[in-house]
Enzyme design. Structure first.
Site, PDB file in Angstrom:
ATOM      1  N   ALA A 187     -36.802   2.257 -38.738  1.00  0.00           N
ATOM      2  CA  ALA A 187     -35.331   2.740 -38.523  1.00  0.00           C
ATOM      3  C   ALA A 187     -35.242   3.516 -39.659  1.00  0.00           C
ATOM      4  O   ALA A 187     -35.969   3.465 -40.740  1.00  0.00           O
ATOM      5  CB  ALA A 187     -34.398   1.330 -38.980  1.00  0.00           C
ATOM      6  N   HIS A 188     -34.262   4.396 -39.742  1.00  0.00           N
ATOM      7  CA  HIS A 188     -33.871   5.526 -40.680  1.00  0.00           C
ATOM      8  C   HIS A 188     -32.184   5.012 -41.157  1.00  0.00           C
ATOM      9  O   HIS A 188     -31.491   4.725 -40.190  1.00  0.00           O
ATOM     10  CB  HIS A 188     -33.774   6.804 -40.205  1.00  0.00           C
ATOM     11  N   PRO A 189     -32.140   5.205 -42.502  1.00  0.00           N
ATOM     12  CA  PRO A 189     -32.788   5.454 -43.420  1.00  0.00           C
ATOM     13  C   PRO A 189     -33.294   4.090 -44.047  1.00  0.00           C
ATOM     14  O   PRO A 189     -32.503   3.051 -44.526  1.00  0.00           O
ATOM     15  CB  PRO A 189     -31.945   6.119 -44.466  1.00  0.00           C
TER      16      PRO A 189
END
Length: 114
Positions: free
Chosen positions: A92-94
């Site tokens: 996942a980001h961030p």
């Protein structure tokens, strides 16, 4: 400790002494968006993989959340994962764990960021 340090598997020195050919991917928290956002950019993730098979042989993390991030590496080594396996899985980001994915990309191919 600060920064945190975590390691699983073989070190570069152990692989060299055993005559095992390996490749290395490294990614700095300085280039990680979450690390920059929380002002924790010291350290890196380093992945060592067999040069022929790409099987992960060791992972070394110095940086924020290293003690928890190492769990992914431990599970992967236990089940014979390749750096490509880690590189192709979603992170996942961030998040700080994106540094793990980027180090895997650096081992297998090339990182998105550097």
């Amino acid at each position: 400790t600060h920064p945190e340090v975590a390691s699983v598997g073989k070190t570069e020195e152990e692989l060299k002494e055993a005559g095992i050919k390996f490749k290395k991917g490294k990614f700095s928290f300085m280039a990680n968006s979450r690390g920059r956002a929380i002002l924790q950019t010291d350290g890196f993730v380093k992945i060592l993989a067999d040069k022929e098979t790409d099987r992960v042989l060791g992972v070394h993390i110095i940086g924020p959340n290293a003690g928890e991030m190492i769990a992914e590496a431990t599970l992967g080594i236990e089940y014979g994962a390749s750096s490509e396996d880690f590189a192709r899985s979603c992170h996942a980001h961030p998040t700080l764990s994106e540094a793990f994915k980027e180090a895997a990309l650096a081992t297998f191919a090339k990182p998105i960021h550097s």
